[in-house]
Scaffold this motif. Structure first.
Motif, short mmCIF file in Angstrom:
data_model
loop_
_atom_site.label_atom_id
_atom_site.label_comp_id
_atom_site.label_asym_id
_atom_site.label_seq_id
_atom_site.Cartn_x
_atom_site.Cartn_y
_atom_site.Cartn_z
N MET A 1 0.61 -1.33 0.06
CA MET A 1 0.05 -0.08 0.02
C MET A 1 0.82 1.18 -0.16
O MET A 1 1.51 1.35 1.00
N PHE A 2 0.86 1.98 -1.13
CA PHE A 2 1.65 3.19 -1.06
C PHE A 2 1.07 4.38 -0.12
O PHE A 2 0.06 4.35 0.25
N GLN A 3 2.33 5.12 0.16
CA GLN A 3 2.05 6.44 0.89
C GLN A 3 2.32 7.39 -0.16
O GLN A 3 3.48 7.48 -0.78
N ASP A 13 -2.58 7.22 2.82
CA ASP A 13 -2.42 6.25 2.35
C ASP A 13 -3.16 5.89 0.98
O ASP A 13 -4.26 6.84 0.58
N GLU A 14 -2.78 4.78 0.11
CA GLU A 14 -3.16 4.81 -1.33
C GLU A 14 -4.60 4.45 -1.45
O GLU A 14 -5.24 5.12 -2.41
N PRO A 15 -5.34 3.99 -0.60
CA PRO A 15 -6.72 3.75 -0.67
C PRO A 15 -7.68 5.28 -0.57
O PRO A 15 -8.64 5.26 -1.19
N LYS A 18 -7.44 7.88 -6.42
CA LYS A 18 -7.81 7.11 -7.64
C LYS A 18 -6.89 7.34 -8.37
O LYS A 18 -6.27 8.42 -8.70
N TYR A 19 -6.46 6.30 -9.08
CA TYR A 19 -5.32 6.19 -10.10
C TYR A 19 -5.84 6.64 -11.44
O TYR A 19 -7.21 6.44 -12.02
N ARG A 56 -1.04 10.06 -13.30
CA ARG A 56 -2.11 11.22 -12.53
C ARG A 56 -2.66 10.29 -11.18
O ARG A 56 -2.94 8.89 -11.43
N ASN A 58 -5.53 11.28 -8.14
CA ASN A 58 -6.66 12.03 -7.61
C ASN A 58 -6.99 11.90 -6.31
O ASN A 58 -7.18 10.51 -6.00
N ARG A 64 -9.78 16.05 -3.38
CA ARG A 64 -10.37 15.84 -4.64
C ARG A 64 -9.69 16.44 -5.53
O ARG A 64 -10.14 16.42 -6.96
N ARG A 65 -8.43 16.84 -5.60
CA ARG A 65 -7.80 17.63 -6.52
C ARG A 65 -6.78 16.58 -7.34
O ARG A 65 -6.17 15.51 -6.86
N TRP A 66 -6.77 16.66 -8.83
CA TRP A 66 -5.83 15.72 -9.36
C TRP A 66 -4.29 16.35 -9.32
O TRP A 66 -4.37 17.73 -9.34
#
Lengths: 92, 940, 407
Positions: A1-3, A13-15, A18-19, A56, A58, A64-66
């Motif tokens: 799990m990325f940070q 944390d990655e969850p 959104k990729y 990218r 999000n 909620r920023r990209w």
């Protein structure tokens, strides 16, 4: 799990994210001027390289920023993050 | 084995009673299931997986290939529990099951939970290296989490008789534990295993919270807890595990690992009657020395090395223990049960076998660092030809190895290494400087003589000499695999199953690899061992799922009107996370009857439905109109405030993505509605374009789906109901037109009212703040009583819209359907929008694409039925389309449907066929709009 | 039982480990199952014997040992159904044909439906399968419980089971045994299996492939088939063209060994589970694809956690089962979730990739059509629709299934 470091909120944390695939692929300015082949390249072809990759993300469960991330697809090293409109060299 | 009254770390005065294979057994407080059974004379645990040979306890840790049991009763029963980890307690129920467990048959009565934490340094393992690392890092000011599998900290220090700083080593361990617990920024987690390491310091630990007590004493505590720690540095101090040697009948109960025998003595006070030691290195001499010190007879140490002269060997000799150099055990003898009765010893340079009677053989083939956590993140290992084990080959950033996990052997050396690694880890997190840190304790371990490179006793019977005892893999099995052309250990593993057991063959894999290297005369470094994959120890599904069970698996979303639907007997349909009323059956009605009644009410009188789940996105800003024009196929910027327009949007590939009505609330403000299931995706889609493609646009997006409740009043009598609810609102057709929006007070609530229709009937959609939804609904229901107002659900909504030929995204479309396929040519404006270019790719221009049509079948078809050209066909048959919607219509008095049919619009009036399993049904292709084709009803 | 038989592997000899020759008539790059199957059918169906498989690690060292071994052919679209059904028919004969016990077990695959949208799409697929000659049935919730009693079909479940499609001919096989079976069959037909041989360059002269640069030196090749799954992009870049695939981690796991409780394969898209119980007794489960691109063969633990929670939805009494090993494969995913098998811009160079999560089940069919393509220079009728050019025309074979649930 990325940070992942959100440039606006800090490391999370990655969850929470959104990729969004490869970065710096703009929607064509004049799609009608493109051939079928050129349009297909925009629609379906993305860099799939091993190594450092600008992509990218999000902050979907946060601001909620990209934004963009440079990550090594071979080692999962996260080199850094940078904002939309900046170039990969700005990653930190 | 025999229990010594004055030895071990068990409480000799506290007896615990439990059940083993249905009989009552006793142990001591502090025993594990394994030690209690050994103390009770249970030597044979069960039989092996393929050859049905008796097998017993081999070691004192989780790498033991046989120490597995079914533990717990009823739905708490848990298969393959590690017997060295299960703490003996009153009421424990355990059964012999070594290789194949039994799953419970009902849901788990116990609970698992998760916790999240952050740390500077996580230390895995609290042996000499881990304790020293944790203390050093903590003293430098780092936030530390120290985890260890056992109830007590100390690791190998508890299983050995050692001195540190001239004190018993376990006292040092206790001293360090006290110091750590006194630190405010240190968390000590006993009974906790680090099971997984991920990227950027994501570490998962499993804590056994209450499994060591009987269920009635758990008092609501979770059974286990999954910790998810984000740490900056990880110190892997997980120690090393002993491997065995390979000789005939090395699998008899009583043949144990030498370190395990020491552990049984020092942890539990358990000793054999007569013990032979068989070794290729110095460490096993400790077993002989400690046993003799405990008064146990040790007839000899069998050492494969020609000249064992290290300090330990000398000490053994000084104690009168015979050392048989250049010798090996070539076989064993058993008693009636199959347990060990004696060993057969040979000199390696030839000579006769000699039988030595014993009840335990303590074996040591060498020590393998436990580097699983290092491997999880891609860390490599290399074979060290001097230490005869794999050692880390470089480290992964943020992951340090310390002590014997790093190939450092010797207790004081491990402590020193741990201290130094702890300082380095702390420094990496900005705490102190490793160079200027407190001095490392000295390492004065006695030198050990080099180990011997020895795996198999030459001349031993290959058919009964086990390489992997758990999986019953023998020398003969390995030889056979190697003889078949296999050159790689991964193939060896998969061919023989060596190393694939529940304990992952940790005592076996290195030996198998070395046998392969010997066979091909390759350096072992080139052959290697098969990969370790996470988790480091198995984790229950329940612990990984945590509390995400039942309703908590995925949130349920309901509208504020939901309680009314429940109270009035609605049957619900899941739409995404939402619960929507599907239909409202009255007494004695089935679904078909209810839907016919609801539809008739809407067409002839008035109905009402809860439309609150539709997605709603507030689009605000000077460029809001321009923004929507770029996303929808139609033009929104020309819409006047107070008016609404239907819109469709496409993905970049030109396929229909979503649809909905867009209302212009003000010059700079729109409300875009979406499908219920598509709301989140559409907002994401809009945000993506706004932020990354058109950041210059002045537009702000806000989801307001859950801010507004919407009640639709639908049917020829809707105007009367609306008038009764909002006396100040002019509801006459001239004042309030189709696709018009008004703000009004409805039933005393400030509301937005829109003339939008998804049924073709006169309809008013009233939106109020979500908290007022139920009040509005009840007011509408009351006001509608004189007109027989009928609540209806999604099924009737579907029938009504299908009669009008309105498609539903996700039902008539599936990601392969364009707006043109749906007959929406009139909606595709002559301007650029996302996905437009895709509509002129060659496949989109083909004249035989599937198009939306209406169908009139001879009988009601199942949705999903396929369509073919001819009634007579043989399978396989080309399919020309499928039925997307199918209903009985009250208004039409017959079954009808919608379908996607190849070249469908050119074929209206033709008959095609639906081949069902019970027979083929004729289907007439018709215009999709089957009811009120002239659109006369929408104004009432 | 002879302890050394392990019931599985009874071949006295598997394969040679030759050094590569200076050149071959054809070289298959990638010693995974698809690469081995390609070489096997090149030799068997097309009589080519001067061929080699080059593999950077050991054969099977990729998705062959990182999958959940599910075999089925109940795909929606005609093109996919034809391809996978061809594969399934070949699977049905492989144990005998390859003379190796691959434990192919046609125990049936259930695909569960949890909402009306699922039901509609399931019936659509069953009907399409039936008319394509692929066995398929629709079961209601009671029939699901009858067929697989341990699934929780209670109507108040968060994701209630409303029914399922069943393909009885579908099932599982033992992946390791398939590696051994194919490796042995290739070797017996004269194929050189060259392991530890990494391709570092592709020689193209006048638009035509002439050979490979490898870690074991140059290997000349009249024809080359790239069958490298997730690593395909790295290879096609050497030949100067791209394929529209993205390589993602796909994680799966195996439990410890339990007495048999699950008699079929159960899959659910909505709850995101696929699970079976292997012959030895371990539960084999697949997780979702990690969203990001990666070649690291590992994914995040949170994906496994989600998968376990999903599994417990359907099988609440798996709570005490334990995850023994997890692994991450690299899956190569096309925009339409269908593979690319066919010609490339380089003459005599052919590509086979993009199988995504469907690779294992396709093995024999994929090898069959790829061998045809390499041997004849033209696609087989089954892989003609799976061309690289379909992305320009828009003739996609979109197996993502229907769009999101909506109303």
């Amino acid at each position: 799990m990325f940070q992942i470091r959100c440039p606006y909120c800090g490391p999370r944390d990655e969850p929470e994210f959104k990729y969004g695939g490869q970065a710096h692929v703009a929607y064509p300015a004049d799609p009608e001027a493109l051939s079928d082949e050129e349009w297909a390249r925009f629609l379906f072809f993305r860099d799939n390289s091993k190594g450092r990759y600008a992509e990218r993300w999000n902050h979907a469960a946060g601001c909620r920023r990209w934004f963009n991330v440079v990550r090594d697809t071979g080692t999962h090293e996260l080199v850094g993050s940078y904002r939309v409109g900046e170039q990969p060299e700005a990653a930190r | 084995m025999r229990r010594l009254p004055d030895r071990g770390r068990v409480d000799h005065d506290q007896r615990v009673a439990f059940s083993w294979d249905g009989r009552a057994v006793e142990g001591l407080r502090g025993d594990t299931l394994a030690s209690a059974l050994l103390a009770s004379g249970v030597l044979v645990l069960g039989s092996s997986v393929l050859m049905s040979r008796p097998r017993g306890i081999v070691g004192d840790g989780v790498t033991d290939p046989h120490a597995f049991a079914q533990v717990g009763a009823g739905d708490r029963t848990e298969p393959l529990m590690r017997m060295h980890e299960v703490e003996a307690h009153d009421g424990l129920v355990a059964e012999s099951r070594l290789h194949q467990g039994i799953l419970p048959t009902g849901p788990d009565p116990d609970r698992f939970e998760k916790r999240h934490a952050h740390a500077d340094v996580v230390v895995a393992g609290a042996g000499p290296a881990g304790l020293a690392a944790a203390l050093a890092a903590a003293e430098q000011g780092a936030r530390v989490i120290l985890a260890d599998d056992h109830p007590q900290l100390g690791g190998s220090l508890l299983g050995e008789e050692l001195l540190l700083d001239d004190r018993p080593a376990h006292e040092w361990a206790r001293h360090v534990e006290d110091a750590l617990r006194a630190h405010p920024d240190v968390l000590v987690l006993p009974r906790t295993t680090v099971v997984n390491v991920g990227d950027q310091g994501a570490v998962a630990l499993v804590e056994r919270v209450s499994e060591h007590v009987a269920p009635e004493h758990r008092h609501g505590r979770a059974l286990r807890r999954l910790w998810q720690v984000r740490t900056r540095e990880l110190v892997v101090a997980t120690g090393a595990t002993e491997r065995s040697l390979v000789f005939a009948d090395n699998d008899r109960p009583g043949v144990m690992l030498a370190g395990g025998v020491r552990g049984l003595l020092h942890r539990y006070g358990l000793v054999p009657e007569r013990c032979v030691v068989f070794t290729a290195n110095d460490s096993a001499y400790r077993t002989a020395i400690d046993l003799v010190g405990a008064g146990v007879e040790v007839p000899c140490v069998v050492d494969v090395r020609p000249d064992p002269t290290g300090p330990l060997a000398e000490r053994a000799r000084a104690l009168g223990i015979a050392v048989r150099a250049a010798s090996a055990v070539i076989g064993t003898d058993g008693d009636a049960e199959g347990a060990l009765a004696g060993v057969r010893v040979v000199a390696l340079d030839g000579g006769a076998e000699e039988v030595v009677a014993c009840d335990v053989l303590a074996v040591s083939g060498g020590w393998d660092p436990l580097m699983d956590l290092h491997h999880h993140v891609g860390g490599r290992a290399r074979w060290d030809a001097e230490r005869l084990c794999f050692v880390p080959d470089g480290t992964v950033p943020g992951v340090h190895l310390a002590g014997s996990a790093a190939g450092v052997f010797g207790t004081e050396a491990c402590r020193r290494d741990g201290h130094l690694v702890g300082l380095v880890a702390a420094e990496a997190t900005g705490h102190g400087s490793a160079a200027d840190g407190p001095d490392a304790p000295a390492a004065r371990d006695a030198a050990e003589a080099p180990p011997a490179d020895f795996v198999v006793t030459p001349g031993t019977d290959p058919v009964h000499a086990f390489v992997d005892q758990h999986r019953d893999v023998t020398i003969a099995g390995v030889e056979r695999a190697l003889g078949s052309g296999i050159r790689h250990v991964e193939h060896l593993k998969r061919y023989t199953l060596v190393g694939t057991g529940t304990e992952q063959g940790r005592t076996a894999k290195v030996n198998a690899g070395r046998m392969a290297a010997d066979r091909f005369a390759l350096p072992f470094a080139e052959v290697g061992v098969s990969n370790a994959r996470p988790p480091a120890q198995p984790v229950t599904f329940g612990a990984l799922a945590g509390r995400a069970l039942g309703e908590r698996f995925d949130p349920v979303r309901t509208t504020s009107i939901h309680p009314w639907h429940v109270a009035h007997g609605a049957v619900f349909e899941d739409v995404g996370q939402w619960k929507r009323p599907w239909y409202f059956p009255q007494a004695g009605e089935d679904m078909d009857a209810a839907v016919l009644r609801e539809c008739r009410a809407v067409r002839e009188g008035v109905g009402m439905m809860d439309a609150s789940t539709l997605g709603k996105i507030d689009v605000k800003g000077a460029d809001a109109g321009e923004f929507l024009d770029r996303l929808y196929t139609g033009v929104m910027s020309t819409l006047k405030p107070g008016r609404a327009r239907y819109g469709v949007m496409c993905k970049a590939d030109g396929m229909v993505m979503d649809d909905g009505v867009v209302l212009r609330l003000a010059e700079d403000r729109f409300l875009a509605t979406t499908t219920t299931g598509g709301a989140a995706g559409v907002l994401d889609w809009m945000e993506d374009f706004l932020q990354t493609e058109w950041p210059d646009l002045d537009v702000w997006l806000t989801s307001v789906t859950e801010q507004w409740a919407t009640v639709a009043i639908v049917g020829p009598k809707a105007r009367e109901v609306m008038a009764a609810l909002a006396p100040q609102l002019d509801v006459r057709q001239d004042a309030f037109k189709f696709m018009q929006l008004e703000e009004a007070v409805v039933a005393g609530i400030e509301a937005r009212v829109a003339r939008i229709s998804f049924s073709g009937e006169l309809a008013f959609e009233i939106s109020v703040p979500m908290t007022w939804g139920l009040a509005l609904w009840e007011a509408v229901f009351a006001a509608g009583q004189p007109f027989g107002i009928t609540p209806y659900g999604t099924e009737s909504m579907h029938v009504l819209r299908a009669e009008k030929g309105y498609f539903i995204v996700g039902q008539e479309t599936d990601g392969t359907v364009t707006p043109l396929d749906l007959g929406l040519d009139w909606m595709v404006a002559d301007k650029e929008f996302v996905g437009r270019r895709s509509l002129r790719r060659s496949d989109m221009l083909r004249d035989d694409r599937k198009q939306l049509v209406g169908i009139l079948p001879a009988e009601r078809l199942p949705e999903g039925a396929q369509l073919v050209d001819d009634a007579d066909f043989e399978i396989p048959v080309p399919m020309i389309g499928h039925v997307t919607s199918s209903y009985d219509s009250a208004a039409l008095g017959r079954p009808f449907g919608l379908a996607l049919v190849r070249r469908g619009r050119d074929r209206i009036g033709e008959t095609i066929y639906a081949p069902l399993q019970h027979g083929t049904v004729a289907v007439e292709i018709v215009d999709p709009v089957l009811f009120d084709q002239e659109g006369a009803r929408r104004d009432g | 039982m002879d302890p050394n038989e392990h019931a599985l592997h009874n071949a006295p000899f598997l394969w040679r480990s030759p050094e590569p020759k200076a050149s071959y008539e054809a070289v298959v790059v990638g010693g995974g199952l698809h690469g081995l199957a390609t070489a096997y059918y090149l030799a068997k169906n097309h009589g080519m014997t001067d061929i080699a498989v080059v593999e950077r690690g050991w054969i099977g060292n990729g998705n062959a040992v990182r999958n959940t071994t599910i075999i089925r052919s109940n795909y929606l679209w005609d093109e996919s159904a034809a391809m996978y059904e061809h594969a399934l028919k070949l699977w049905e004969g492989w144990t005998d044909e390859l003379d190796y016990e691959i434990l192919f077990s046609q125990r049936g695959v259930l695909n569960l439906a949890h909402n009306l949208h699922d039901v509609r799409e399931s019936v659509r697929r069953v009907e399409a399968n039936r008319l394509n000659g692929v066995d398929a049935e629709w079961l209601d919730a009671d029939q699901v419980r009858e067929f697989c009693p341990i699934i929780d079909v209670s109507p108040d479940a968060r994701y209630p089971v409303m029914g399922a499609t069943l393909q009885r001919r579908a099932g599982i096989a033992r992946h390791d045994a398939v590696i051994f079976a194919l490796g042995r069959a290739c070797d017996a037909l004269g194929v050189d299996i060259i392991q530890g041989c990494e391709v570092t360059g592709i020689d193209v002269v006048d638009g035509r492939v002439t050979g490979l640069q490898t870690s074991k030196g140059r290997i000349g090749a009249g024809r080359v088939g790239l069958v490298a799954a997730g690593r395909t992009s790295l290879l096609t870049a050497m030949a100067g063209f791209d394929v529209p695939i993205q390589s993602h981690p796909l994680q799966a796991l195996v439990s410890e060994v339990y007495e048999q409780v699950l008699n079929c394969v159960v899959m659910s898209n909505a709850v995101h589970v696929y699970v079976s119980q292997a012959h030895k007794g371990e539960l084999v489960m697949g997780a979702g694809i990690d969203a990001f691109n990666s070649y690291a063969q590992r994914g995040g633990l949170h994906v496994i956690e989600e998968q376990m929670a999903a599994g417990m939805q359907l099988f609440p009494h798996f709570s005490r089962a334990r995850v023994l090993r997890t692994w991450g494969g690299i899956v190569d995913v096309c925009p339409d979730a269908s593979p690319i098998v066919g010609l490339t811009p380089v003459e005599n160079l052919y590509v086979n990739c993009g199988w995504g999560t469907g690779g294992f089940k396709a093995t024999p069919g994929s090898g069959w059509v790829m061998a045809h393509t390499i041997a004849t220079g033209e696609p087989h009728e089954l892989n003609r629709p799976f061309s690289l050019t379909r992305f320009e025309t828009g003739e996609l074979i979109d197996e993502h299934g229907a769009a999101a649930v909506a109303h």
